[in-house]
Scaffold this active site. Structure first.
Site, mmCIF file in Angstrom:
data_model
loop_
_atom_site.group_PDB
_atom_site.id
_atom_site.type_symbol
_atom_site.label_atom_id
_atom_site.label_comp_id
_atom_site.label_asym_id
_atom_site.label_seq_id
_atom_site.Cartn_x
_atom_site.Cartn_y
_atom_site.Cartn_z
ATOM 1 N N ASP A 229 82.074 55.062 58.852
ATOM 2 C CA ASP A 229 81.021 55.843 59.508
ATOM 3 C C ASP A 229 81.357 57.333 59.484
ATOM 4 O O ASP A 229 82.507 57.732 59.317
ATOM 5 C CB ASP A 229 80.843 55.360 60.942
ATOM 6 C CG ASP A 229 79.442 55.628 61.484
ATOM 7 O OD1 ASP A 229 78.614 56.198 60.746
ATOM 8 O OD2 ASP A 229 79.174 55.254 62.641
ATOM 9 N N GLU B 180 80.353 63.367 57.413
ATOM 10 C CA GLU B 180 79.496 64.467 56.951
ATOM 11 C C GLU B 180 79.871 65.815 57.569
ATOM 12 O O GLU B 180 79.209 66.816 57.278
ATOM 13 C CB GLU B 180 78.025 64.178 57.305
ATOM 14 C CG GLU B 180 77.505 62.836 56.841
ATOM 15 C CD GLU B 180 77.620 61.751 57.912
ATOM 16 O OE1 GLU B 180 77.087 60.655 57.697
ATOM 17 O OE2 GLU B 180 78.270 62.014 58.954
ATOM 18 N N ASP C 172 70.826 56.360 60.804
ATOM 19 C CA ASP C 172 70.268 56.032 62.126
ATOM 20 C C ASP C 172 68.751 56.238 62.170
ATOM 21 O O ASP C 172 68.248 57.177 62.802
ATOM 22 C CB ASP C 172 70.942 56.892 63.194
ATOM 23 C CG ASP C 172 72.448 56.698 63.218
ATOM 24 O OD1 ASP C 172 72.924 55.684 62.690
ATOM 25 O OD2 ASP C 172 73.154 57.572 63.759
#
Length: 811
Positions: A488, A491, A552
């Protein structure tokens, strides 16, 4: 009035959109960064748009003018650049910024070139692949190995391209196209095999056709720090369409858009930020472009001027690969260069059950039991942020108070056909028990003083010691029985950080996801023998390490549609495998959206239900659970088709979730569609993006058979009713779709008995593919009509598989 307009403009840029993710005991407030036009009000890690540097009046511009010397045998030479500056010109109460030639401003006079001649080269990688390179300054370390390229450096094709000298320049020709280089004005033109011009670089003289100031192929030298960046400018044709650039949620065709390629936590699926920007795109004209850099890039695809596209590359050299051919050719060439996806394990193609989050062994055991009791076929249980002692505080240790024996739990899961997935991230808060060790060993990204750029310690994956330390933590989990790691975030690598590689975040930020993906995938393969991750961030080359999911997404119809556009776009960038959170992530899933999103998820390469609780099908009532099970059963019965198509994708760089024009490039209508897709090569899928039972569906040429009703449709537009499963699915006439008997886990499937379902009305032959997980070898199969039935022409397994051949029927 002026004050009111200013206020509205400020609100437009600075208002923060809030999304609330509901947890069992707590809530997370996520702020979505909005682009700020004022660099003094820039938000942390907002997408880095460098286009402003190419119209700044303080900067100096160097326009590619002529070929000053060139050796056509080696493809190496120099371009002379002319120096310009921006100045204003007013006419009829309208002010414009215009370029004009300018004299050198350096001292001592004569020490620096006013119109520098700088390196340019053309190389040939294959009969379909061209490499153009242009540098804006001296390179201390030219031709370094690149993590983006599968072999570190590209191959060379010294035989397929032949050159001849022509009036004013040179022409290189291969069986698939040609390149014409003009000396003065300098221009590179790309043509197809028939001689049609596909695109060409734009020169300053081309600006004579318009009053609009156009910056041609050039580079900028910033007055602030003397750094340089390239702008590679090429022509656009009137009806040309542009696709790709990564997992982009905006309109599918990028023509008329400005696209910023900078990895960002997009915080949703309905804005222009991207978790997975990829510096690659393809044109409907028959070529693709890879910008080989990890610097920030801003692509203007005819937004400012409709006749050109500008690739504003932060790098001080433009390294551009151009691929010729139809979409399949382009993807094959691009993935030959940057790598093709490895075949993921069979179990990964099953259903993944998840929520944010399961906190304990008891919860995990309860959910796996209910999945089996309710006969919901599934293969993976995911523990998200709550398996540590402290929620979100990743220390790679199962909570001792909530997990009695994690290793035994995972071993028990495997006995009933479940793999375990665990969440983690590469950011460490100061209260994390691992924080002091990370600091002491220098495993973090540093600021200009050697401190932390953020409050968190961000792992520096350019440091081999960091990778070794990190992989040791991951290996410990894998050795306990974990099947896959959720990779996860990734970025937010500091833009101004200093990295072990010796570079700043200007070059390392976008590369961070690739380093991160690689580190987890390689240790997973080393420990388990399988290459599998579940990752959110990516850059060019990340497709080698499957798989990735769409972040998401909101729980809305528009987010569902945007999710499909993103899947289509990243599929056009070499990513064979991709998934998304069924029903959206942010809040509890509205039942009608969850119901319609489910079959869309089941007909994607990989399938996961995740997000704010509840996500479990039984939590929405028996009627919903029955509908969910029906779609899930369909996927599991289609597993031989899914697995075979997946294998084909790994061999040719194709996506499982596929834009129509990949299979039908000669059909103009297929280039217009962004709300349908091909699932593999033979099945067309049209999700329901509203609470309706039918929708308009475009079908490419040929006959199509409804997978659920058996109705037959010809190519063109139709209003089609969905079947029992709320989605429209059609199979192309003349296809063989292999099926398997339903099982509750892929581990329980009997691959020695397969059904070959023939979708044919008048066809005398039906074609398909088959690949068994036992040998992982892809075979093409053909069935020939004999009277009213079909027989297998050649059995690739010669008695090892019992085939049941049957014609399609209504579900």
């Amino acid at each position: 009035m002026k004050t009111r307009k200013t206020t509205l403009r400020q609100l437009k840029y600075f208002i923060l959109t809030f999304s609330v993710v509901m947890f069992r005991y707590s809530s997370l407030l996520a702020q979505i960064p909005i682009y700020s036009p004022d660099k003094n009000q820039e938000l942390l890690n907002e997408p880095f748009d460098i286009s402003g540097d190419f119209r700044n009046f303080s900067n100096t511009y160097y326009l590619a003018d002529s070929l000053s010397n060139f050796d056509p045998k080696t493809g190496k030479g120099e371009i002379t650049y002319r120096r310009y500056e921006n100045f204003t010109r007013e006419a009829f109460n309208n002010m414009m910024g215009v370029l004009r030639p300018v004299e050198p401003n350096e001292f001592p006079t004569g020490e620096y070139a006013g119109s520098p001649s700088l390196p340019f080269s053309i190389e040939f990688i294959s009969p379909r692949t061209i490499r153009l390179r242009a540098s804006s300054r001296f390179q201390v370390k030219p031709d370094q190995e690149s993590l983006m390229l599968v072999t570190g450096k590209p191959p060379h094709d010294n035989s397929s391209w032949q050159f001849i000298e022509i009036v004013g320049g040179y022409r290189y020709t291969s069986p698939f196209g040609s390149v014409i280089i003009t000396k003065s004005p300098w221009r590179v033109e790309i043509r197809d095999a028939a001689g049609k011009s596909l695109t060409h670089t734009v020169h300053n003289v081309d600006g004579a056709e318009t009053f609009i100031p156009i910056l041609p192929f050039s580079f900028v030298r910033r007055a602030s720090d003397y750094s340089t960046s390239m702008s590679a400018v090429f022509s656009l044709s009137p009806d040309e369409k542009i696709f790709g650039c990564g997992e982009s949620f905006t309109e599918f065709n990028k023509r008329g858009q400005k696209v910023v390629l900078w990895a960002d936590d997009a915080n949703g699926a309905q804005n222009e930020a991207m978790y997975k920007p990829i510096p690659f795109f393809m044109s409907s004209r028959g070529y693709g472009v890879f910008m080989h850099t990890s610097s920030p890039i801003t692509c203007d695809f005819g937004k400012y001027y409709s006749g050109n596209y500008s690739l504003m590359i932060g790098d001080d050299e433009a390294d551009i690969f151009i691929f010729l051919g139809e979409p399949k050719d382009i993807l094959n060439e691009y993935t030959n260069l940057t790598g093709k996806a490895v075949m993921p394990p069979l179990w990964s193609f099953g259903f993944w059950m998840s929520r944010i989050t399961y906190f304990s062994e008891a919860e995990g055991r309860e959910v796996t039991k209910k999945l089996r009791d309710n006969k919901i076929p599934s293969d993976v249980l995911h523990f998200d942020t709550g398996w540590f002692e402290k929620d979100w505080r990743c220390d790679y240790q199962f909570s001792k108070t909530r997990f009695t024996d994690a290793a035994k739990m995972m071993a028990d899961f495997k006995k009933i056909g479940f793999q375990t997935c665990l969440w983690q991230l590469p950011y460490f808060v100061p209260k994390n028990s691992l924080f002091p060790e990370i600091i002491e060993k220098g495993l973090y990204v540093k600021d200009s003083k050697g401190n932390l750029p953020y409050e968190d310690a961000v792992l520096d994956f350019s440091n081999p010691a960091t990778v070794s330390w990190y992989q040791d933590k991951i290996a410990g989990l894998l050795k306990q029985g974990v099947g896959v790691i959720k990779v996860d975030f990734g970025e937010a690598a500091p833009k101004n950080g200093l990295y072990f590689s010796g570079r700043t975040g200007f070059y390392e930020h976008n590369l961070y996801p690739l380093r991160y993906n690689k580190a987890v995938a390689e240790i997973t393969q080393q420990v388990t023998g399988e290459t599998i991750i579940w990752a959110r961030s990516a850059w060019a080359g990340s497709q080698r390490y499957p798989l990735h999911w769409g972040g998401d997404a909101e729980n809305t119809n528009t987010a569902m549609a945007a999710t499909l556009r993103a899947g289509l776009s990243i599929g056009l960038c070499g990513f064979s495998f991709w998934s998304h959170d069924i029903g959206g992530f942010v809040n509890k899933k509205p039942e009608d959206i969850y119901r319609r999103w489910t079959p869309f998820g089941m007909l994607t390469s990989h399938t996961r239900s995740h997000g704010s609780p509840p996500t479990e099908p039984w939590e929405y009532g028996e009627n919903f659970m029955n509908a969910f099970r029906l779609a899930d059963n369909m996927r599991y019965e289609l597993m031989p088709y899914i697995y075979s198509q997946a294998k084909d994708c790994t061999e040719r760089g194709l996506p499982m979730l596929r834009a129509l024009f990949i299979e039908y490039p000669e059909d103009p209508g297929s280039w217009q569609i962004d709300d349908e897709y091909l699932f593999g090569s033979e099945m067309l899928v049209a999700p329901l993006f509203e609470n309706v039972t039918k929708r308009d569906v475009y079908l490419p040429p040929g006959q199509w058979i409804d997978y659920q009703t058996g109705k037959v449709f010809s190519g063109g537009w139709h209003n089609i009713e969905a079947g029992k499963i709320p989605i429209v699915i059609l199979v192309h006439e003349g296809s063989v779709i292999p099926h398997i008997a339903l099982a509750q886990s892929t581990a329980q499937m009997d691959w020695s008995k397969l059904d070959l379902v023939v979708y044919a009305t008048d066809s005398q032959k039906a074609d398909g593919m088959i690949c068994l997980p036992t040998d992982k070898v892809l075979h093409k199969i053909a069935l020939l009509r004999k009277g009213d039935s079909f027989t297998l022409d050649k059995d690739p397994y010669i008695g090892k598989v019992v085939w049941k051949i049957r014609k399609y029927s209504k579900l």
